[in-house]
Structures are given as C-alpha cells and as structure tokens.
Design an enzyme around this catalytic site. Structure first.
Site, PDB file in Angstrom:
ATOM      1  N   ASP A 126       0.862  -1.187   0.000  1.00 17.31           N
ATOM      2  CA  ASP A 126       0.000   0.000   0.000  1.00 17.31           C
ATOM      3  C   ASP A 126       0.900   1.239   0.000  1.00 17.31           C
ATOM      4  O   ASP A 126       1.755   1.389   0.869  1.00 17.31           O
ATOM      5  CB  ASP A 126      -0.881  -0.021   1.254  1.00 17.31           C
ATOM      6  CG  ASP A 126      -1.877   1.121   1.269  1.00 17.31           C
ATOM      7  OD1 ASP A 126      -3.063   0.871   1.011  1.00 17.31           O
ATOM      8  OD2 ASP A 126      -1.461   2.270   1.531  1.00 17.31           O
ATOM      9  N   ASP A 165      -3.385   2.600  -5.367  1.00 20.02           N
ATOM     10  CA  ASP A 165      -2.294   2.622  -4.393  1.00 20.02           C
ATOM     11  C   ASP A 165      -2.130   1.296  -3.665  1.00 20.02           C
ATOM     12  O   ASP A 165      -1.491   1.246  -2.625  1.00 20.02           O
ATOM     13  CB  ASP A 165      -2.498   3.762  -3.380  1.00 20.02           C
ATOM     14  CG  ASP A 165      -3.369   3.351  -2.223  1.00 20.02           C
ATOM     15  OD1 ASP A 165      -4.372   2.654  -2.464  1.00 20.02           O
ATOM     16  OD2 ASP A 165      -3.034   3.698  -1.086  1.00 20.02           O
ATOM     17  N   GLU A 166      -2.672   0.223  -4.222  1.00 21.25           N
ATOM     18  CA  GLU A 166      -2.683  -1.012  -3.447  1.00 21.25           C
ATOM     19  C   GLU A 166      -2.711  -2.255  -4.329  1.00 21.25           C
ATOM     20  O   GLU A 166      -3.432  -2.294  -5.319  1.00 21.25           O
ATOM     21  CB  GLU A 166      -3.948  -0.970  -2.590  1.00 21.25           C
ATOM     22  CG  GLU A 166      -3.944  -1.889  -1.426  1.00 21.25           C
ATOM     23  CD  GLU A 166      -5.174  -1.621  -0.556  1.00 21.25           C
ATOM     24  OE1 GLU A 166      -5.524  -0.439  -0.345  1.00 21.25           O
ATOM     25  OE2 GLU A 166      -5.783  -2.594  -0.124  1.00 21.25           O
TER      26      GLU A 166
HETATM   27  P1  DGT Z   1      -2.138   5.911   3.940  1.00 16.21           P
HETATM   28  O1  DGT Z   1      -2.890   5.838   5.221  1.00 16.21           O
HETATM   29  O2  DGT Z   1      -0.718   6.389   4.151  1.00 16.21           O
HETATM   30  O3  DGT Z   1      -2.216   4.672   3.113  1.00 16.21           O
HETATM   31  O4  DGT Z   1      -2.830   7.099   3.125  1.00 16.21           O
HETATM   32  P2  DGT Z   1      -3.552   7.093   1.715  1.00 16.21           P
HETATM   33  O5  DGT Z   1      -3.843   8.508   1.370  1.00 16.21           O
HETATM   34  O6  DGT Z   1      -2.730   6.359   0.696  1.00 16.21           O
HETATM   35  O7  DGT Z   1      -4.890   6.372   2.076  1.00 16.21           O
HETATM   36  P3  DGT Z   1      -5.625   5.128   1.438  1.00 16.21           P
HETATM   37  O8  DGT Z   1      -4.661   4.033   1.159  1.00 16.21           O
HETATM   38  O9  DGT Z   1      -6.771   4.833   2.326  1.00 16.21           O
HETATM   39  O10 DGT Z   1      -6.237   5.714   0.086  1.00 16.21           O
HETATM   40  C1  DGT Z   1      -5.511   5.797  -1.138  1.00 16.21           C
HETATM   41  C2  DGT Z   1      -5.953   7.034  -1.929  1.00 16.21           C
HETATM   42  O11 DGT Z   1      -7.368   7.003  -2.145  1.00 16.21           O
HETATM   43  C3  DGT Z   1      -5.676   8.345  -1.213  1.00 16.21           C
HETATM   44  O12 DGT Z   1      -4.371   8.845  -1.455  1.00 16.21           O
HETATM   45  C4  DGT Z   1      -6.759   9.244  -1.739  1.00 16.21           C
HETATM   46  C5  DGT Z   1      -7.916   8.330  -2.038  1.00 16.21           C
HETATM   47  N1  DGT Z   1      -8.926   8.395  -0.950  1.00 16.21           N
HETATM   48  C6  DGT Z   1      -8.920   7.713   0.218  1.00 16.21           C
HETATM   49  N2  DGT Z   1     -10.002   8.008   0.963  1.00 16.21           N
HETATM   50  C7  DGT Z   1     -10.712   8.918   0.251  1.00 16.21           C
HETATM   51  C8  DGT Z   1     -11.953   9.630   0.486  1.00 16.21           C
HETATM   52  O13 DGT Z   1     -12.612   9.502   1.530  1.00 16.21           O
HETATM   53  N3  DGT Z   1     -12.366  10.470  -0.513  1.00 16.21           N
HETATM   54  C9  DGT Z   1     -11.646  10.639  -1.682  1.00 16.21           C
HETATM   55  N4  DGT Z   1     -12.116  11.476  -2.604  1.00 16.21           N
HETATM   56  N5  DGT Z   1     -10.507   9.986  -1.928  1.00 16.21           N
HETATM   57  C10 DGT Z   1     -10.036   9.155  -0.981  1.00 16.21           C
HETATM   58 CA    CA Z   2      -2.285   4.137   0.906  1.00 15.91          CA
HETATM   59 CA    CA Z   3      -4.992   1.884   0.156  1.00 14.65          CA
END
Ligand code: DGT
Ligand code: CA
Ligand code: CA
Length: 382
Positions: free
Chosen positions: A18, A119-120
C-alpha cells in the site's frame, strides 16, 4: 455443514503493498519543494473555492487532524496556524501514471499479482520464497527499495499467510513500514488489535461490536459464532468470526484490474418499490462512475444486484452498444434495470413481500479509456 471455514492446509506467503499517503505523496514527488509543508489533496466540487472534501493529506497535515473525507473548509480551519499549508486539486492522471510505474516494478517480483486500486496490490510469493517468511522479508525489503528507486514512492508492506492478514499488517506500521506475520504468529498479532481494523468494518459495525463487549480481535474470536450470525446475518457474521481468527482462503487473482467495479450498500429501510431506492441508486452510480474515472476505464455492461431480507439475491444486467463513461447514461440504464427487476411485483400483495435489504451496482466489460492502449503508454508521454 460447519459455519466456520477451515484454515487452508498449504502455507501461502502473500504480500500486501500500500503506497503511503498516496495522492499527496505523488504531489511531493512532482514538486519536491513542497516537502515539509502540510499538503491537502482536494476534490473541489462547487462554485466557491472551499466547497468539496479532502481526498487525502500528507502526514504533516494529518497531525493537525486533516484526513480523507472531511470538508475542505474544516481542513482549512484546522490548518489555520500553518500559513505554509497547500491545498491542491486531484490530478488522477498523474497519480495513475505514478501508480503504473510502481506496479510494473512490483509485478516483476510476484508469482501472481492482483491489482486492488491505484495505491494497493497483492502479490503471492509462495513459490519464489519456498513458503519461507524470512525469505519473504528479504524480498519485501528489495521491493520497497526498488519501488523507491524507480518512482520515489514509499510504501508499507504486510507479509502474511493470507490476503486479510497481509492487508491488516500493511497498515500496522505506516509510513514506510514492513510487518511480517508468519502463520504461527497470526493469532498473537491480531489478538490485541481493535475490531475496526478488519477491512470493511465501519463505524456502525464497530459500535455494535463494542456494545456487545467485543473491542478486540481476541474478544471477537472467543465469541459464539452463532451469536454473530444472529446479530449480523449469516454472511457478515461468518466473515467477522473468520476474520477474528485471521482465516481467509481468498486467492490472489490476476485479473483484478480489469474484472469489475462494484459497490453494494445496505438500505436504511427495506424497500418494496423501485422508487424508494432511486436516491440510493444515484449514490451508487456516482460511486462506481468515480471509481471507473479513477481507474481510467469505460464500461459496457451494467448490473444491478438486489439482496432481499432473506438474503436471496436477484441480479439483472444490460449491455450497452458501445462503452460508456457517463454518469447520466449509467443512472438511466441502472434505473430501468431496477424498475424491470421490481416490476413483476406491481401487484401490491406481491410487492409487499419483496423486501430489498441491500442494493448494488456493478460495471463489467471494462476497457482502458486513457486514450492510449495502456497506462504505460500514457507514462511515456509525460
Ligand atoms: P495511507 O494511510 O498512508 O495509506 O494514506 P492514503 O492517502 O494512501 O490512504 P488510502 O490508502 O486509504 O487511500 C488511497 C488514496 O485514495 C488516497 O491517497 C486518496 C484516495 N482516498 C482515500 N479516501 C478517500 C476519500 O474519503 N475520498 C476521496 N475522494 N478519496 C479518498
Ligand atoms: Ca495508501
Ligand atoms: Ca490503500
């Protein structure tokens, strides 16, 4: 027949990868001068500069309580003391290109590769590591450094005997983490984690489980599975129970990227007529169309799934003449499918009996829609 799945006999080694704070990290890579500043990636949706929600943010912004899904206005007020905070619009094309660059590195390491989202992904490395977790750890470190060298992205990896535990492990140490959970350590690793770490368990289920006195995997795994089935229905109850014990026999499936895009929601109230479901259907169509846009795919077949109160399923689908990416067309077709599916019961006596509990929309016959043959072609042009 037993309610509970058996652990599969053969040891598998699965890696979940991820990418950290993905969209925001892509922005840092594109413009390294932003590093050190709070970065908020936004879905600007309306007329005023501040309407819309936060898609994601970097860890500096998260320290101020800025997270996915909150209104941009709220994020701005949380970051009021950080004059250097930067709010950027989403640029899915750039993120998709970055993703494909990293995925092409990862694909080289796995015996089998499954795309989950930008991203995964999962890879099955059972054969290439001789089912040895120490070798898998070494391989995972190599994957992390190769992805970083090629793309500048950091990612967090979970290594475990199945997809469920690998996914939970990938989230255990973030960012830039690596968590290895060999088979004999699964129970111990899970036991103290909170039940909301189970993928798919949202705030509602968490609240209910807490109220039942089950806050951790350990507590959940000691519960009578029949009690869970009673409270959550057969499918969810069994899933919860198996998850609490770290049991998951799902295989890493190669064609994840192109198979389908689907979402299912539980209706607030059981419905007997299609009109009662139009609002939810619109919401579902928006969700799946956004996912299709994010993945840069067009769809040709639209399916509607109805799960009735007795868990019986009704599925109907229609195939369009040409591929489509458009919300209005999707909704109009989905609505006609739903109307037809519910139509046989216009007779009030029958319709009263048809109680729809959950509603789903599924897109299949997907094809790449980036205007190029593959996302890799797209990278070549940027
Ligand atoms: P992390 O916790 O370091 O893995 O952070 P992210 O940002 O990679 O979080 P993840 O893996 O849950 O989500 C991957 C991408 O999906 C993130 O960069 C932006 C998008 N995303 C996640 N949650 C939401 C949401 O609630 N709304 C929108 N519009 N996009 C989202
Ligand atoms: Ca992520
Ligand atoms: Ca993810």
């Amino acid at each position: 027949m037993s309610l509970i799945s058996r652990r599969s006999d053969r040891t598998r080694v699965i890696v979940c990868i991820d990418f950290d704070y993905f969209y925001a990290q892509c922005e840092e890579i594109r413009n390294p001068s932003l590093r050190g500043r709070p970065i908020v990636v936004c879905v600007f949706s309306g007329r005023t500069g501040d309407s819309g929600v936060v898609s994601t943010s970097n860890y500096i912004a998260r320290n101020y309580g800025v997270k996915s899904g909150i209104p941009i206005k709220v994020a701005r007020s949380k970051l009021a003391d950080r004059g250097d905070a930067i709010f950027l619009p989403m640029d899915i094309k750039f993120y998709a290109a970055k993703s494909e660059e990293a995925m092409s590195v990862i694909r080289g390491f796995g015996d089998k590769y499954e795309y989950v989202g930008l991203d995964e992904c999962f890879i099955d490395v059972t054969d290439s590591t001789n089912a040895d977790f120490e070798q898998a750890k070494q391989l995972s470190m190599t994957i992390k450094s190769s992805v970083f060298q090629k793309t500048g992205l950091t990612c967090s990896l979970g290594v475990a005997p199945n997809k469920l535990v690998a996914k939970i492990a990938s989230d255990f140490q973030k960012p830039d983490g690596l968590t290895v959970v060999p088979r004999q350590e699964v129970e111990n690793f899970l036991s103290r984690l909170r039940v909301d770490k189970i993928p798919g368990v949202g705030p509602k289920t968490t609240k209910k489980l807490f109220a039942m006195g089950m806050e951790t995997f350990g507590q959940l795994s000691c519960c009578d599975p029949f009690r869970l089935v009673e409270e959550f229905g057969r499918t969810s109850g069994i899933c919860l129970y198996n998850a609490s014990k770290g049991i998951d026999n799902e295989l890493v499936t190669e064609s994840g990227q192109t198979q389908q895009i689907g979402k299912i929601i539980t209706l607030k109230k059981d419905a007997s007529r299609s009109t009662e479901m139009y609002d939810d259907l619109q919401r579902l169509c928006r969700l799946v169309v956004d996912l299709a846009t994010e993945r840069q795919v067009a769809f040709k077949t639209i399916g509607v799934l109805l799960i009735l109160h007795d868990l019986e399923n009704i599925t109907r689908s229609k195939t369009l003449k040409v591929h489509c990416t458009n919300y209005n067309e999707l909704y109009s077709v989905a609505k006609s499918i739903l109307d037809e599916a519910m139509d046989w019961s216009t007779d009030d006596a029958v319709s009263a009996k048809l109680r729809v509990r959950r509603l789903g929309v599924k897109l299949t016959d997907l094809k790449n829609n980036s205007g190029q043959n593959t996302i890799s072609d797209f990278i070549g042009s940027t």
